[in-house]
Design a protein around this motif. Structure first.
Motif, mmCIF file in Angstrom:
data_model
loop_
_atom_site.group_PDB
_atom_site.id
_atom_site.type_symbol
_atom_site.label_atom_id
_atom_site.label_comp_id
_atom_site.label_asym_id
_atom_site.label_seq_id
_atom_site.Cartn_x
_atom_site.Cartn_y
_atom_site.Cartn_z
ATOM 1 N N SER A 185 33.575 -2.339 28.900
ATOM 2 C CA SER A 185 33.524 -2.950 27.572
ATOM 3 C C SER A 185 32.488 -4.064 27.585
ATOM 4 O O SER A 185 32.070 -4.554 28.646
ATOM 5 C CB SER A 185 34.900 -3.498 27.171
ATOM 6 O OG SER A 185 35.315 -4.508 28.076
ATOM 7 N N THR A 186 32.090 -4.478 26.390
ATOM 8 C CA THR A 186 31.075 -5.516 26.256
ATOM 9 C C THR A 186 31.577 -6.593 25.304
ATOM 10 O O THR A 186 31.989 -6.292 24.174
ATOM 11 C CB THR A 186 29.754 -4.938 25.722
ATOM 12 O OG1 THR A 186 29.272 -3.955 26.640
ATOM 13 C CG2 THR A 186 28.714 -6.034 25.549
ATOM 14 N N ARG A 213 23.750 6.715 28.595
ATOM 15 C CA ARG A 213 24.046 6.589 27.167
ATOM 16 C C ARG A 213 23.788 5.160 26.688
ATOM 17 O O ARG A 213 24.574 4.588 25.921
ATOM 18 C CB ARG A 213 25.484 6.994 26.898
ATOM 19 C CG ARG A 213 25.754 8.485 27.112
ATOM 20 C CD ARG A 213 27.214 8.815 26.897
ATOM 21 N NE ARG A 213 28.055 8.246 27.959
ATOM 22 C CZ ARG A 213 29.383 8.143 27.887
ATOM 23 N NH1 ARG A 213 30.008 8.570 26.798
ATOM 24 N NH2 ARG A 213 30.072 7.634 28.890
ATOM 25 N N ARG A 214 22.698 4.561 27.156
ATOM 26 C CA ARG A 214 22.371 3.205 26.785
ATOM 27 C C ARG A 214 22.188 3.066 25.274
ATOM 28 O O ARG A 214 22.540 2.033 24.680
ATOM 29 C CB ARG A 214 21.112 2.758 27.516
ATOM 30 C CG ARG A 214 20.707 1.338 27.198
ATOM 31 C CD ARG A 214 19.447 0.926 27.932
ATOM 32 N NE ARG A 214 19.670 0.874 29.366
ATOM 33 C CZ ARG A 214 18.745 0.445 30.235
ATOM 34 N NH1 ARG A 214 17.547 0.080 29.788
ATOM 35 N NH2 ARG A 214 19.001 0.423 31.516
ATOM 36 N N GLY A 215 21.651 4.084 24.626
ATOM 37 C CA GLY A 215 21.453 4.042 23.179
ATOM 38 C C GLY A 215 22.756 3.875 22.421
ATOM 39 O O GLY A 215 22.799 3.220 21.371
ATOM 40 N N GLN A 216 23.820 4.493 22.943
ATOM 41 C CA GLN A 216 25.133 4.363 22.304
ATOM 42 C C GLN A 216 25.615 2.912 22.352
ATOM 43 O O GLN A 216 26.162 2.397 21.379
ATOM 44 C CB GLN A 216 26.130 5.288 23.002
ATOM 45 C CG GLN A 216 27.488 5.349 22.330
ATOM 46 C CD GLN A 216 28.403 6.363 23.011
ATOM 47 O OE1 GLN A 216 27.938 7.328 23.638
ATOM 48 N NE2 GLN A 216 29.699 6.140 22.892
ATOM 49 N N LEU A 217 25.376 2.248 23.479
ATOM 50 C CA LEU A 217 25.749 0.838 23.593
ATOM 51 C C LEU A 217 24.908 -0.011 22.644
ATOM 52 O O LEU A 217 25.416 -0.931 21.986
ATOM 53 C CB LEU A 217 25.573 0.367 25.040
ATOM 54 C CG LEU A 217 25.853 -1.123 25.302
ATOM 55 C CD1 LEU A 217 27.286 -1.488 24.925
ATOM 56 C CD2 LEU A 217 25.581 -1.467 26.766
ATOM 57 N N GLY A 218 23.608 0.289 22.568
ATOM 58 C CA GLY A 218 22.735 -0.458 21.666
ATOM 59 C C GLY A 218 23.172 -0.328 20.218
ATOM 60 O O GLY A 218 23.168 -1.310 19.464
#
Length: 489
Positions: A185-186, A213-218
């Motif tokens: 989580s962030t 899946r860095r784009g999903q986090l962004g």
């Protein structure tokens, strides 16, 4: 002097910040961390957690006096709530009803707390949290079993609220984002003038980055940022990156690209256990420790049945000192009150004496109180009655009371002469009585009157039925007799 431990526990690592507090200020004593094996399905086993906590505790110079930990933000509900300003003193009663329809669990089975993040003339804005009681109980049990019984339990991104007290001037008059990318989580927090005004925990963290899946986090961060801007008007000017990715320049650059704001790290105070490059990883632990020196109400899940027993034991430990200090305060207050009373009494006596003097001069009567003086002032100044002090009517009254009741008296002639002041005069009376003895008794009665100074007996002759006609001349003198009537103007 107190030693406070800010304890951050994640599925991968336990981080600690030891903060020493004194009456003059605070000093970061040490940073410490102990790794934990990571499992996507659950947090580390209890024995591993106990070993990690014990390892960081050994890094301190002594056992901490106070431990502050946190509950993961994805285990609670954090949201902004607006209420009318008039209910501020009853927020604790009103808030559960406001949150009831917004929570995915029963508010009656939750721990609820809040802190004020904004206000105007008509409304107050709160950052409210609700967490299931069982979740809070499990977290406390887990930490206590590991040898760390926290005095306070913060929640998710709201744990960064302590940074304002720790960093001071560097956050003054600024609005900054604090982002901590954790294993699953962030945390996303906004600090305005050093106070946390917005906090969210976004699902996904390093697990998304590591799985490509860095784009999903962004996208999740951009969505959260948009939600913040819709609710708050303060525009952030800087991002502070915390946690495992804080030392990575690539991570900071990526956040700048995603949110369009320059990204850096929190300027934590130096201390053994972490060099300048690794120090930003301890931002949350340092913020937790700094809650001990923060002012104002902060979110804390140790409420009601979960209230810290350590706080009560500390009070019992210092009960004698508290009693002595209370007695000293009461004694000082009593002495101060007595001194003030004596000063006020002396001043009252002086003013009363002055009032008596002035009222005698101006109102011709002494007044010993403000009420009496007001009555005299309202009535106005007094003047002497313009009528004579002793007039003909008073002469008639004097003659009437001077005649003995058993004497039959007939008045044949009465002449009264009184001066304008009523002080001097004369009257001549001719009348008939039964005998010379009765005439003499009448003379004695007239002489007894204070204003009949001299009684001169005149001729006496025989009248009808052997009664006696007499004549008397009486001088009137009332120089020493006070006025009988005075009129108010």
């Amino acid at each position: 002097m107190s030693l406070v431990l800010g304890l951050e526990v994640t599925p991968r690592v336990v981080r600690a910040a030891f903060l020493r507090t004194t009456l003059r200020g605070s000093e970061m004593e040490r940073y410490a961390e102990a790794p934990l094996p990571y499992s996507p399905e659950s947090e580390s086993e209890q024995s591993l957690l106990e070993a990690a906590v014990a390892q960081v505790l050994r890094e301190g110079t002594r056992a901490p006096d106070r431990i502050i930990a946190s509950l993961s933000g994805d285990a609670a509900s954090l949201r902004l709530i607006e209420l009318p300003a008039g209910v501020e003193k009853k927020v604790a009663e009103v808030l559960p009803g406001e949150l009831g329809a917004l929570l995915p669990f029963d508010v009656e089975e939750a721990v609820v707390d809040y802190q004020v993040v904004g206000r105007d003339d008509t409304t107050i804005q709160l950052m409210a949290v609700a967490a299931p009681r069982q979740t809070v109980a499990n977290r406390l049990r887990e930490l206590q079993a590991a040898g760390a019984d926290p005095r306070e339990l913060a929640v998710g991104a709201a744990a960064f609220d302590g940074l304002g007290a720790l960093l001071g001037e560097s956050l003054a008059d600024k609005t900054v984002l604090v982002i901590d990318v954790g294993p699953t989580s962030t945390d996303f927090a906004v600090l305005t003038n050093g106070r946390c005004t917005f906090a969210r925990t976004v699902s996904g963290g390093l697990d998304l980055v590591e799985s490509g899946r860095r784009g999903q986090l962004g996208a999740a961060l951009q969505h959260t940022f948009a939600s913040y801007k819709a609710q708050r008007s303060d525009a952030p000017s800087l991002i502070l990156l915390s946690g495992e990715t804080a030392p990575m320049e690539s991570a900071r650059q990526w956040l700048t690209e995603q949110l369009g704001i320059e990204c850096g790290v929190a300027p934590l105070p130096p201390a053994p256990g972490a060099d300048e490059e690794m120090r930003p990883k301890f931002t949350k632990a340092a913020a937790l420790a700094a809650r001990a020196i923060s002012r104002g109400r902060q979110i804390d899940l140790r409420q009601g049945e979960f209230a810290s027993a350590a706080a009560a034991s500390q009070i019992r430990k210092h009960l004698r000192l508290i009693a002595v200090c209370s007695a000293a305060v009461i004694l000082a207050f009593s002495v101060s009150l007595l001194a003030r009373y004596r000063v006020a009494r002396a001043e009252h006596e002086g003013l009363t004496a002055r009032l008596t003097e002035v009222s005698q001069d101006l109102l011709i009567e002494e007044a010993h109180s403000a009420l009496h003086a007001r009555e005299l002032l309202t009535a106005g100044a007094r003047i002497d009655d313009p009528l004579p002090r002793f007039d003909a009517y008073d002469v008639l009254e004097g003659i009437s009371v001077s005649i003995p009741a058993d004497i039959q008296h007939d008045t044949r002639r009465l002449l009264i002469e009184i001066d304008d002041e009523g002080d001097n005069g004369r009257f001549e009376i001719q009348g008939t009585v039964g005998s010379i003895a009765e005439r003499d008794r009448l003379v004695d009665g007239l002489k007894a009157h204070p204003c009949f100074a001299e009684v001169e007996k005149g001729s006496i002759s025989t009248a009808v039925a052997d009664r006696k006609d007499y004549k008397l001349v009486v001088r009137v003198r009332c120089d020493d007799t006070p006025s009988k009537t005075r009129k108010e103007k």
